[in-house]
Design a protein around this motif. Structure first.
Motif, PDB file in Angstrom:
ATOM      1  N   ILE A  18      21.432 -68.626   3.656  1.00 32.04           N
ATOM      2  CA  ILE A  18      21.348 -67.178   3.820  1.00 32.04           C
ATOM      3  C   ILE A  18      20.402 -66.591   2.779  1.00 32.04           C
ATOM      4  N   ARG A  19      20.320 -67.216   1.604  1.00 35.61           N
ATOM      5  CA  ARG A  19      19.411 -66.739   0.552  1.00 35.61           C
ATOM      6  C   ARG A  19      17.969 -66.690   1.068  1.00 35.61           C
ATOM      7  N   GLU A  20      17.549 -67.730   1.781  1.00 36.57           N
ATOM      8  CA  GLU A  20      16.182 -67.768   2.311  1.00 36.57           C
ATOM      9  C   GLU A  20      15.934 -66.600   3.273  1.00 36.57           C
ATOM     10  N   VAL A  21      16.883 -66.340   4.134  1.00 38.24           N
ATOM     11  CA  VAL A  21      16.752 -65.243   5.091  1.00 38.24           C
ATOM     12  C   VAL A  21      16.764 -63.909   4.351  1.00 38.24           C
ATOM     13  N   ALA A  22      17.679 -63.765   3.399  1.00 39.52           N
ATOM     14  CA  ALA A  22      17.778 -62.522   2.637  1.00 39.52           C
ATOM     15  C   ALA A  22      16.509 -62.268   1.828  1.00 39.52           C
ATOM     16  N   ASP A  23      15.945 -63.328   1.266  1.00 37.98           N
ATOM     17  CA  ASP A  23      14.692 -63.177   0.514  1.00 37.98           C
ATOM     18  C   ASP A  23      13.587 -62.637   1.419  1.00 37.98           C
ATOM     19  N   ASP A  24      13.463 -63.221   2.609  1.00 39.43           N
ATOM     20  CA  ASP A  24      12.442 -62.793   3.565  1.00 39.43           C
ATOM     21  C   ASP A  24      12.684 -61.343   3.987  1.00 39.43           C
ATOM     22  N   ALA A  25      13.924 -61.021   4.326  1.00 41.49           N
ATOM     23  CA  ALA A  25      14.246 -59.650   4.745  1.00 41.49           C
ATOM     24  C   ALA A  25      13.983 -58.663   3.617  1.00 41.49           C
ATOM     25  N   ALA A  26      14.333 -59.031   2.397  1.00 38.84           N
ATOM     26  CA  ALA A  26      14.135 -58.135   1.260  1.00 38.84           C
ATOM     27  C   ALA A  26      12.651 -57.852   1.033  1.00 38.84           C
ATOM     28  N   VAL A  27      11.837 -58.882   1.120  1.00 40.70           N
ATOM     29  CA  VAL A  27      10.385 -58.696   0.950  1.00 40.70           C
ATOM     30  C   VAL A  27       9.866 -57.716   2.005  1.00 40.70           C
ATOM     31  N   ARG A  28      10.277 -57.918   3.241  1.00 31.76           N
ATOM     32  CA  ARG A  28       9.814 -57.057   4.335  1.00 31.76           C
ATOM     33  C   ARG A  28      10.291 -55.617   4.150  1.00 31.76           C
ATOM     34  N   LEU A  29      11.562 -55.436   3.790  1.00 35.34           N
ATOM     35  CA  LEU A  29      12.085 -54.078   3.627  1.00 35.34           C
ATOM     36  C   LEU A  29      11.478 -53.383   2.412  1.00 35.34           C
ATOM     37  N   HIS A  30      11.195 -54.131   1.361  1.00 34.01           N
ATOM     38  CA  HIS A  30      10.501 -53.531   0.217  1.00 34.01           C
ATOM     39  C   HIS A  30       9.086 -53.098   0.611  1.00 34.01           C
ATOM     40  N   ARG A  31       8.436 -53.880   1.476  1.00 33.87           N
ATOM     41  CA  ARG A  31       7.103 -53.455   1.954  1.00 33.87           C
ATOM     42  C   ARG A  31       7.212 -52.184   2.779  1.00 33.87           C
ATOM     43  N   VAL A  32       8.255 -52.082   3.594  1.00 34.44           N
ATOM     44  CA  VAL A  32       8.480 -50.836   4.366  1.00 34.44           C
ATOM     45  C   VAL A  32       8.640 -49.684   3.383  1.00 34.44           C
ATOM     46  N   CYS A  33       9.500 -49.854   2.397  1.00 40.69           N
ATOM     47  CA  CYS A  33       9.748 -48.809   1.404  1.00 40.69           C
ATOM     48  C   CYS A  33       8.455 -48.423   0.676  1.00 40.69           C
ATOM     49  N   ASP A  34       7.706 -49.417   0.244  1.00 38.98           N
ATOM     50  CA  ASP A  34       6.453 -49.157  -0.474  1.00 38.98           C
ATOM     51  C   ASP A  34       5.433 -48.443   0.409  1.00 38.98           C
ATOM     52  N   SER A  35       5.375 -48.830   1.687  1.00 40.70           N
ATOM     53  CA  SER A  35       4.402 -48.191   2.598  1.00 40.70           C
ATOM     54  C   SER A  35       4.751 -46.729   2.816  1.00 40.70           C
ATOM     55  N   LEU A  36       6.022 -46.406   2.827  1.00 43.05           N
ATOM     56  CA  LEU A  36       6.431 -45.011   2.997  1.00 43.05           C
ATOM     57  C   LEU A  36       6.140 -44.191   1.753  1.00 43.05           C
ATOM     58  N   ALA A  37       6.204 -44.825   0.587  1.00 42.40           N
ATOM     59  CA  ALA A  37       6.000 -44.122  -0.678  1.00 42.40           C
ATOM     60  C   ALA A  37       4.543 -43.755  -0.899  1.00 42.40           C
ATOM     61  N   LYS A  38       3.625 -44.436  -0.213  1.00 38.56           N
ATOM     62  CA  LYS A  38       2.201 -44.160  -0.391  1.00 38.56           C
ATOM     63  C   LYS A  38       1.836 -42.887   0.355  1.00 38.56           C
ATOM     64  N   PRO A  39       1.103 -41.999  -0.300  1.00 42.15           N
ATOM     65  CA  PRO A  39       0.682 -40.795   0.407  1.00 42.15           C
ATOM     66  C   PRO A  39      -0.275 -41.126   1.553  1.00 42.15           C
ATOM     67  N   THR A  40      -0.127 -40.431   2.655  1.00 42.87           N
ATOM     68  CA  THR A  40      -1.007 -40.651   3.795  1.00 42.87           C
ATOM     69  C   THR A  40      -2.142 -39.645   3.763  1.00 42.87           C
ATOM     70  N   ILE A  41      -3.285 -40.071   4.222  1.00 41.73           N
ATOM     71  CA  ILE A  41      -4.468 -39.213   4.268  1.00 41.73           C
ATOM     72  C   ILE A  41      -4.564 -38.653   5.691  1.00 41.73           C
ATOM     73  N   PRO A  42      -4.576 -37.310   5.819  1.00 37.74           N
ATOM     74  CA  PRO A  42      -4.624 -36.730   7.173  1.00 37.74           C
ATOM     75  C   PRO A  42      -5.908 -37.026   7.899  1.00 37.74           C
TER      76      PRO A  42
END
Length: 135
Positions: free
Chosen positions: A111-135
């Motif tokens: 489960i650690r392997e799956v959780a590691d993969d999911a965590a990386v992906r969800l952190h990328r989602v979080c980081d992508s949302l935190a970046k300001p978007t250019i209109p």
């Protein structure tokens, strides 16, 4: 947030943020299996008004399949919950349940392997949302 998740805050409206969150999840291979309108339920069941608040049950099918193969009862901990809520100051908080909690609860190294993969992906989602978007 706390020991069970991580979050970002967006300077936008709820109606703008929600589609952004859905798109960011999709870009990382997550679909939304459930979408709970907490504010709507509170209004309907208790006649209480509250700011918009949604709980999204995000699922990445290949990761879910791997987790289920490693631990058949892991479905009790799936899908990965993501909240989108309007704050009192008008900003929107997007919170993510930390997939690493599954590891601590199961003690299963697969489960650690799956959780590691999911965590990386969800952190990328979080980081992508935190970046300001250019209109």
């Amino acid at each position: 947030m706390s020991d069970y998740g991580f979050k970002t805050t967006l300077s936008t409206t709820f109606d703008v943020a929600l589609p952004q969150v859905l798109a960011a999840l999709k870009a990382e291979g997550f679909g939304v299996l459930s979408d709970i309108d907490v504010a709507g339920a509170m209004k309907e069941k208790l006649d209480i008004n509250m700011p918009p608040y949604r709980i999204l049950g995000a699922c990445n099918p290949p990761l879910a399949h791997r987790a289920l193969q490693a631990e058949p009862d892991i479905g009790l901990l799936l899908p990965c919950n993501v909240i989108v809520r309007q704050d009192a100051d008008g900003q929107v908080t997007v919170g993510f349940l930390d997939p690493q909690l599954m590891v601590g609860l199961t003690g299963n190294s697969k489960i650690r392997e799956v959780a590691d993969d999911a965590a990386v992906r969800l952190h990328r989602v979080c980081d992508s949302l935190a970046k300001p978007t250019i209109p």
